[in-house]
Every structure is written in C-alpha cells, then in structure tokens.
Design an enzyme around this catalytic site. Structure first.
Site, short mmCIF file in Angstrom:
data_model
loop_
_atom_site.label_atom_id
_atom_site.label_comp_id
_atom_site.label_asym_id
_atom_site.label_seq_id
_atom_site.Cartn_x
_atom_site.Cartn_y
_atom_site.Cartn_z
N GLU A 16 78.78 -45.60 -29.45
CA GLU A 16 77.94 -46.53 -28.70
C GLU A 16 77.26 -47.55 -29.62
O GLU A 16 76.88 -48.63 -29.18
CB GLU A 16 76.90 -45.76 -27.88
CG GLU A 16 77.56 -44.91 -26.82
CD GLU A 16 76.67 -43.85 -26.23
OE1 GLU A 16 77.19 -43.04 -25.45
OE2 GLU A 16 75.47 -43.81 -26.54
N CYS A 111 74.49 -44.93 -21.97
CA CYS A 111 74.39 -43.48 -22.01
C CYS A 111 72.93 -43.07 -21.72
O CYS A 111 72.31 -43.58 -20.80
CB CYS A 111 74.90 -42.96 -23.35
SG CYS A 111 75.29 -41.21 -23.41
N HIS A 130 74.73 -42.17 -18.56
CA HIS A 130 75.48 -40.92 -18.66
C HIS A 130 75.13 -40.05 -17.45
O HIS A 130 73.98 -39.99 -17.03
CB HIS A 130 75.12 -40.20 -19.97
CG HIS A 130 76.08 -39.12 -20.29
ND1 HIS A 130 75.95 -37.85 -19.78
CD2 HIS A 130 77.21 -39.13 -21.03
CE1 HIS A 130 76.95 -37.11 -20.21
NE2 HIS A 130 77.74 -37.86 -20.98
#
EC number: 4.2.1.130
Length: 191
Positions: A16, A111, A130
C-alpha cells in the site's frame, strides 16, 4: 506543481506504500515519505519486515496549515499497526480535516488507513476499506461500499494491498494530465 505526501509509520503495509509511490514517481510528480513515529533516524519497519528510511518526519512540519502549503495530496496507507498510529496521531487527523475543507487538495486512504476518516471526524461519506474495518466504519456512520476504490468528493478510499495499484492510479487521475495518466497506465502493463 502538485506534491504528494505519503505518510508512513512502523507497521505500514509495504504494498500500500509502494504502489502509490511508484505510480507518482513514474508520473514525475514529487512525492515525500513522511514518517509518523519516534525514531529520530526515520527508520521505518514495515508490516512484513521491510525497512526503509523516510524522507522526513512529520515533526519537521510546524502545523497542518504549513503542511497544506507544501502538499496537495495526503495518502494514508494501511497495515494494522501503521494504520493505528496514523489514525490516532493528532497531526495526521488535523491534516485530513484541513485538506477536506480545501479545493484542489486530495486525501487518499487505503485498507485500515480508512479509519482515519472516522478518527478525523470527516462527514459521513461513501467509503471503502479493508473488510476487517467495515464494522468500525459503519458504526461511525459511513456507508461502506464493497468496491476496490471509491471516490467521494476529494476523498479516495480503497480496500487493501490487492487494490493498491488501482488506488494509486485513481489518485494520479485527479491531478495529472490525460496524456501523463495514460503514459503511466501503459508503463504499468495493467490488465
């Protein structure tokens, strides 16, 4: 010219972090890694044990207003421990609040980093993140969308490592020319 801040803390997810970093580097758009933590050397230990030195520490930036004078995009990656640090750090929260109010400023969260929308007190929006943080986002009043990337005003959110390239490209699309975006997209051999 646009300049990007990619926040990083111990426990940040490598993918990420790396995906948007690589995308903005390919686009030749200046990007800094800004460390949020206590290590004076700015040595960051990522979630899967990759170590890197950040370009600078957030402590070098006097205020969120000064930050907004230096950067146009603030990216908050996930990774359990990293996301917890970033989402609970008052400076990061203030940056998110300030950027949300300003035209031509962009916020990217991916996320568990999307919890920063909640801890910063952003208005209830459509958001993704997420699946493990879905409940916390919905408890905060956000409408969770099970989509790889969600664009809502100047907030771009994404689900996790598997969507990180799409996330980085969506951020780039907001600030780059169509030609630049297409050149970067092509260089990535996207399916």
């Amino acid at each position: 010219m646009v300049k990007v801040c990619l926040f990083v803390a111990d426990g940040t997810d490598e993918i990420e972090f790396s995906a948007p970093w690589g995308i903005f580097k390919r686009a030749e758009i200046p990007i800094d890694s800004v460390y949020v933590g206590e290590n004076k050397d700015r040595l960051v230990k990522m979630s899967r044990d990759v170590e890197m030195y950040a370009n600078r520490s957030y402590k070098e930036i006097p205020s969120a207003d000064d930050f907004a004078k230096q950067y146009d995009i603030a990216i908050i990656p996930g990774g359990g421990l990293g996301a917890k640090t970033l989402s609970t750090t008052p400076f990061v929260q203030q940056v998110v609040k300030e950027f949300y109010k300003k035209p031509n400023k962009w916020i990217g969260m991916i996320c568990a980093g999307t919890l920063t929308a909640k801890t910063s007190g952003l208005p209830n929006k459509q958001i993704t993140g997420h699946p493990s943080v879905r409940g916390q986002l919905e408890e905060g009043g956000y409408k969770y969308l099970d989509q790889p990337v969600v664009l809502e005003e100047n907030l771009i959110t994404s689900q996790g490592p598997g969507t990180a390239m799409l996330f980085g490209l969506k951020l780039l699309e907001q600030v780059a020319s169509k030609d630049k975006y297409n050149a970067v997209y092509k260089s990535l051999s996207m399916p």
